[in-house]
Write an enzyme that holds these catalytic residues in place. Structure first.
Site, PDB file in Angstrom:
ATOM      1  CB  CYS A  46      32.927 -44.013   3.342  1.00  0.00           C
ATOM      2  SG  CYS A  46      31.369 -45.044   2.825  1.00  0.00           S
ATOM      3  CG  HIS A  92      31.804 -34.687   9.173  1.00  0.00           C
ATOM      4  ND1 HIS A  92      33.472 -34.674   8.890  1.00  0.00           N
ATOM      5  CD2 HIS A  92      31.321 -35.062   8.237  1.00  0.00           C
ATOM      6  CE1 HIS A  92      33.236 -35.265   7.695  1.00  0.00           C
ATOM      7  NE2 HIS A  92      32.200 -35.581   7.068  1.00  0.00           N
ATOM      8  CG  HIS A 130      36.131 -37.118   3.745  1.00  0.00           C
ATOM      9  ND1 HIS A 130      36.164 -37.830   4.921  1.00  0.00           N
ATOM     10  CD2 HIS A 130      35.097 -36.581   3.399  1.00  0.00           C
ATOM     11  CE1 HIS A 130      34.615 -37.772   5.440  1.00  0.00           C
ATOM     12  NE2 HIS A 130      34.193 -36.938   4.514  1.00  0.00           N
ATOM     13  CD  GLU A 167      30.440 -37.587   2.796  1.00  0.00           C
ATOM     14  OE1 GLU A 167      31.169 -37.525   3.771  1.00  0.00           O
ATOM     15  OE2 GLU A 167      29.921 -38.439   2.529  1.00  0.00           O
ATOM     16  CD  GLU A 199      29.234 -37.746   6.659  1.00  0.00           C
ATOM     17  OE1 GLU A 199      29.630 -36.758   5.830  1.00  0.00           O
ATOM     18  OE2 GLU A 199      29.908 -38.301   7.299  1.00  0.00           O
ATOM     19  CG  HIS A 206      32.622 -32.742   2.857  1.00  0.00           C
ATOM     20  ND1 HIS A 206      31.469 -32.529   3.954  1.00  0.00           N
ATOM     21  CD2 HIS A 206      32.833 -33.876   3.162  1.00  0.00           C
ATOM     22  CE1 HIS A 206      31.195 -33.511   4.467  1.00  0.00           C
ATOM     23  NE2 HIS A 206      32.100 -34.273   4.361  1.00  0.00           N
TER      24      HIS A 206
END
Length: 182
Positions: free
Chosen positions: A67, A25, A69, A116, A114, A32
Site C-alpha cells: 500500500c 497520519h 500514496h 483514505e 487512516e 487523502h
C-alpha cells in the site's frame, strides 16, 4: 527515498493540497489519496505481507501485498510500481484496477487514523522479492481462497483495509479471477 507526501482531498475526492506523509497520519488524519495492491505470483498465489514493527500505524499486522500514496503528478499505477520496488524489490506487470472506489476510515489501537480514498489494484510479480526490512518484517505466498477464509474467520489478524476490501463481493470476485488467470 525522498520524503513522501500525501495528496489531501475534500469530501468529494478533489485534491486540495499536500502534507508530509508522517505528519499527515495522526489521531485526526485528513482525507487523502492512497492505493492498495494485491500481488500474485505465476502460480496464482497471493503475497501477504506483515508490516514492520517500526511502522507508525498497524505495526506487525498482516496485510495485502503493498500500500502507499501517489505523489503529485504520479498516476496510481506508477505509484504501485514505485512502492513495489521500494518495499519488496520486485518488478510487476501493469497494475489492474480491482476496486476503484474503495474508501475507508479506521483507527489503529495506538490512536493513529487512516482516512483514505484508496483504489485497489492487482498485479503479478515478474522478478524475485528483495524485501525492505524497514517496511516488511515477514511475508508468505498463499492461495487466495485460504487468505479469504482466514480473513472471514479471524478479521482481527489482518489490516482493516484488507478486511474491508475482501468483504466487497465484486472485489473478491475480481481478485479470484485474477489469481486464476495465469
Amino acid at each position: 527515498m525522498q520524503t513522501e507526501h500525501v495528496i489531501l482531498l475534500n469530501a468529494q475526492g478533489v485534491p486540495t493540497g499536500t502534507l508530509e506523509k508522517y505528519a499527515a497520519h495522526t489521531a485526526d488524519t485528513r482525507l487523502h489519496l492512497a492505493f492498495s495492491s494485491w500481488l500474485f505470483n505465476a502460480k496464482g498465489q497471493l503475497l501477504v505481507t506483515r508490516r514492520a514493527l517500526s511502522k507508525k500505524a498497524w505495526p506487525g499486522v498482516w496485510t495485502n501485498s503493498v500500500c502507499g500514496h501517489p505523489q503529485l503528478g504520479e498516476s496510481n499505477e506508477d505509484a504501485v510500481i514505485r512502492r513495489c520496488r521500494y518495499e519488496l524489490g520486485v518488478e510487476i506487470t501493469p497494475p489492474e484496477s480491482i476496486y476503484p472506489d474503495f474508501r475507508y476510515r479506521a483507527t489503529d489501537p495506538n490512536g493513529i487514523v487512516e482516512n483514505e480514498v484508496c483504489p485497489v489494484f492487482a498485479a503479478r510479480t515478474t522478478s524475485a522479492l528483495q524485501i525492505n526490512d524497514d517496511e516488511v518484517m515477514d511475508y508468505q505466498w498463499c492461495d487466495l481462497a485460504d487468505v479469504l477464509h482466514g480473513i472471514d474467520a479471524t478479521p482481527w489478524a489482518f489490516s482493516p483495509w484488507m478486511v474491508m476490501q475482501a468483504a466487497n463481493s465484486e472485489a473478491r470476485k475480481l481478485l479470484s479471477a485474477f489469481a486464476q488467470h495465469n
